[in-house]
Write a protein that holds these residues in place. Structure first.
Motif, PDB file in Angstrom:
ATOM      1  N   PRO A 230       0.843  -1.199  -0.038  1.00 46.18           N
ATOM      2  CA  PRO A 230       0.021   0.088   0.055  1.00 46.18           C
ATOM      3  C   PRO A 230       0.887   1.216  -0.032  1.00 46.18           C
ATOM      4  O   PRO A 230       0.374   2.330  -0.498  1.00 46.18           O
ATOM      5  N   ALA A 231       2.013   1.203   0.520  1.00 45.64           N
ATOM      6  CA  ALA A 231       2.671   2.518   0.658  1.00 45.64           C
ATOM      7  C   ALA A 231       3.661   2.634  -0.594  1.00 45.64           C
ATOM      8  O   ALA A 231       4.141   3.636  -0.904  1.00 45.64           O
ATOM      9  N   GLY A 232       3.820   1.545  -1.491  1.00 40.57           N
ATOM     10  CA  GLY A 232       4.504   1.842  -2.721  1.00 40.57           C
ATOM     11  C   GLY A 232       5.277   0.514  -3.047  1.00 40.57           C
ATOM     12  O   GLY A 232       5.224  -0.531  -2.318  1.00 40.57           O
ATOM     13  N   PRO A 233       5.888   0.565  -4.181  1.00 38.92           N
ATOM     14  CA  PRO A 233       6.636  -0.550  -4.729  1.00 38.92           C
ATOM     15  C   PRO A 233       7.902  -0.952  -3.738  1.00 38.92           C
ATOM     16  O   PRO A 233       8.510  -0.036  -3.029  1.00 38.92           O
ATOM     17  N   LYS A 234       8.143  -2.440  -3.673  1.00 35.81           N
ATOM     18  CA  LYS A 234       9.396  -2.955  -2.742  1.00 35.81           C
ATOM     19  C   LYS A 234      10.441  -2.486  -3.572  1.00 35.81           C
ATOM     20  O   LYS A 234      10.675  -2.848  -4.627  1.00 35.81           O
ATOM     21  N   THR A 235      11.796  -1.848  -2.919  1.00 37.75           N
ATOM     22  CA  THR A 235      12.762  -1.602  -3.448  1.00 37.75           C
ATOM     23  C   THR A 235      13.929  -2.172  -2.730  1.00 37.75           C
ATOM     24  O   THR A 235      13.594  -2.313  -1.339  1.00 37.75           O
ATOM     25  N   MET A 236      14.951  -1.956  -3.140  1.00 41.43           N
ATOM     26  CA  MET A 236      16.357  -2.581  -2.162  1.00 41.43           C
ATOM     27  C   MET A 236      16.690  -1.599  -1.320  1.00 41.43           C
ATOM     28  O   MET A 236      17.336  -1.707  -0.394  1.00 41.43           O
ATOM     29  N   ASP A 237      16.288  -0.192  -1.645  1.00 38.37           N
ATOM     30  CA  ASP A 237      16.749   0.949  -0.676  1.00 38.37           C
ATOM     31  C   ASP A 237      15.553   1.175   0.434  1.00 38.37           C
ATOM     32  O   ASP A 237      15.772   2.201   0.770  1.00 38.37           O
ATOM     33  N   ALA A 238      14.723   0.372   0.523  1.00 34.80           N
ATOM     34  CA  ALA A 238      13.601   0.644   1.508  1.00 34.80           C
ATOM     35  C   ALA A 238      13.441  -0.087   2.628  1.00 34.80           C
ATOM     36  O   ALA A 238      13.597  -1.306   2.178  1.00 34.80           O
ATOM     37  N   GLY A 239      13.101   0.253   3.803  1.00 36.05           N
ATOM     38  CA  GLY A 239      12.538  -0.798   4.728  1.00 36.05           C
ATOM     39  C   GLY A 239      13.737  -1.230   5.482  1.00 36.05           C
ATOM     40  O   GLY A 239      14.813  -0.656   5.766  1.00 36.05           O
ATOM     41  N   LYS A 240      13.595  -2.571   5.925  1.00 34.45           N
ATOM     42  CA  LYS A 240      14.814  -3.295   6.670  1.00 34.45           C
ATOM     43  C   LYS A 240      15.786  -3.478   6.214  1.00 34.45           C
ATOM     44  O   LYS A 240      17.014  -3.155   6.859  1.00 34.45           O
ATOM     45  N   TRP A 241      15.973  -3.778   4.825  1.00 36.61           N
ATOM     46  CA  TRP A 241      17.346  -3.779   4.151  1.00 36.61           C
ATOM     47  C   TRP A 241      18.305  -2.781   4.471  1.00 36.61           C
ATOM     48  O   TRP A 241      19.373  -2.713   4.814  1.00 36.61           O
ATOM     49  N   ALA A 242      17.622  -1.389   4.033  1.00 40.77           N
ATOM     50  CA  ALA A 242      18.315  -0.209   4.177  1.00 40.77           C
ATOM     51  C   ALA A 242      18.883   0.085   5.704  1.00 40.77           C
ATOM     52  O   ALA A 242      19.973   0.531   5.942  1.00 40.77           O
ATOM     53  N   ASN A 243      17.930  -0.363   6.866  1.00 41.12           N
ATOM     54  CA  ASN A 243      18.136  -0.298   8.104  1.00 41.12           C
ATOM     55  C   ASN A 243      19.267  -1.147   8.492  1.00 41.12           C
ATOM     56  O   ASN A 243      20.278  -0.684   9.190  1.00 41.12           O
ATOM     57  N   LYS A 244      19.187  -2.296   8.155  1.00 44.60           N
ATOM     58  CA  LYS A 244      20.481  -3.193   8.208  1.00 44.60           C
ATOM     59  C   LYS A 244      21.741  -3.004   7.762  1.00 44.60           C
ATOM     60  O   LYS A 244      22.750  -2.933   8.422  1.00 44.60           O
ATOM     61  N   ARG A 245      21.707  -2.127   6.557  1.00 51.11           N
ATOM     62  CA  ARG A 245      22.792  -1.872   5.722  1.00 51.11           C
ATOM     63  C   ARG A 245      23.506  -0.426   6.525  1.00 51.11           C
ATOM     64  O   ARG A 245      24.695  -0.391   7.135  1.00 51.11           O
ATOM     65  N   VAL A 246      22.668   0.354   7.407  1.00 54.43           N
ATOM     66  CA  VAL A 246      23.083   1.235   7.986  1.00 54.43           C
ATOM     67  C   VAL A 246      23.502   0.890   9.622  1.00 54.43           C
ATOM     68  O   VAL A 246      24.593   1.434   9.740  1.00 54.43           O
ATOM     69  N   TYR A 247      22.814   0.108  10.028  1.00 54.31           N
ATOM     70  CA  TYR A 247      23.648  -0.485  11.329  1.00 54.31           C
ATOM     71  C   TYR A 247      24.682  -1.291  11.017  1.00 54.31           C
ATOM     72  O   TYR A 247      25.743  -1.099  11.784  1.00 54.31           O
ATOM     73  N   LEU A 248      25.108  -2.029   9.885  1.00 48.65           N
ATOM     74  CA  LEU A 248      26.142  -2.731   9.736  1.00 48.65           C
ATOM     75  C   LEU A 248      27.384  -1.732   9.582  1.00 48.65           C
ATOM     76  O   LEU A 248      28.497  -1.915   9.997  1.00 48.65           O
ATOM     77  N   ARG A 249      27.245  -0.515   8.704  1.00 47.54           N
ATOM     78  CA  ARG A 249      28.096   0.423   8.415  1.00 47.54           C
ATOM     79  C   ARG A 249      28.528   1.323   9.612  1.00 47.54           C
ATOM     80  O   ARG A 249      29.710   1.399   9.953  1.00 47.54           O
ATOM     81  N   LEU A 250      27.469   1.469  10.599  1.00 49.79           N
ATOM     82  CA  LEU A 250      27.815   2.025  11.932  1.00 49.79           C
ATOM     83  C   LEU A 250      28.624   1.234  13.037  1.00 49.79           C
ATOM     84  O   LEU A 250      29.717   1.717  13.381  1.00 49.79           O
ATOM     85  N   VAL A 251      28.441  -0.184  12.927  1.00 49.70           N
ATOM     86  CA  VAL A 251      29.284  -1.105  13.467  1.00 49.70           C
ATOM     87  C   VAL A 251      30.890  -0.991  12.992  1.00 49.70           C
ATOM     88  O   VAL A 251      31.456  -0.876  13.757  1.00 49.70           O
ATOM     89  N   ILE A 252      30.716  -1.091  11.578  1.00 44.83           N
ATOM     90  CA  ILE A 252      32.366  -1.195  11.114  1.00 44.83           C
ATOM     91  C   ILE A 252      32.737   0.165  11.138  1.00 44.83           C
ATOM     92  O   ILE A 252      34.030   0.055  11.501  1.00 44.83           O
ATOM     93  N   TYR A 253      32.347   1.471  11.247  1.00 40.90           N
ATOM     94  CA  TYR A 253      33.067   2.546  11.541  1.00 40.90           C
ATOM     95  C   TYR A 253      33.257   2.849  12.661  1.00 40.90           C
ATOM     96  O   TYR A 253      34.399   3.293  13.227  1.00 40.90           O
TER      97      TYR A 253
END
Length: 62
Positions: free
Chosen positions: A17-40
């Motif tokens: 309902p909110a729009g199409p699923k993309t690689m840059d939306a939702g949980k996947w983007a959050n996981k990437r941000v948290y992974l980057r945060l841990v690495i940095y």
């Protein structure tokens, strides 16, 4: 007549309902941000530890 480039067709209907699923939306983007945060964070702590080691070794040779 409507412009075909701006008109949505049934084939391009949204997956959710909110729009199409993309690689840059939702949980996947959050996981990437948290992974980057841990690495940095780990990298900054390792670099700071190396700098502290250099100061400690330099202090011993006074």
């Amino acid at each position: 007549m409507a412009d075909p480039t701006t008109t949505a067709t049934p084939a391009a209907a949204a997956d959710t309902p909110a729009g199409p699923k993309t690689m840059d939306a939702g949980k996947w983007a959050n996981k990437r941000v948290y992974l980057r945060l841990v690495i940095y964070t780990a990298g900054i702590h390792a670099f700071a530890g190396f700098i502290m080691l250099l100061f400690e070794l330099g202090n011993r040779n006074k």
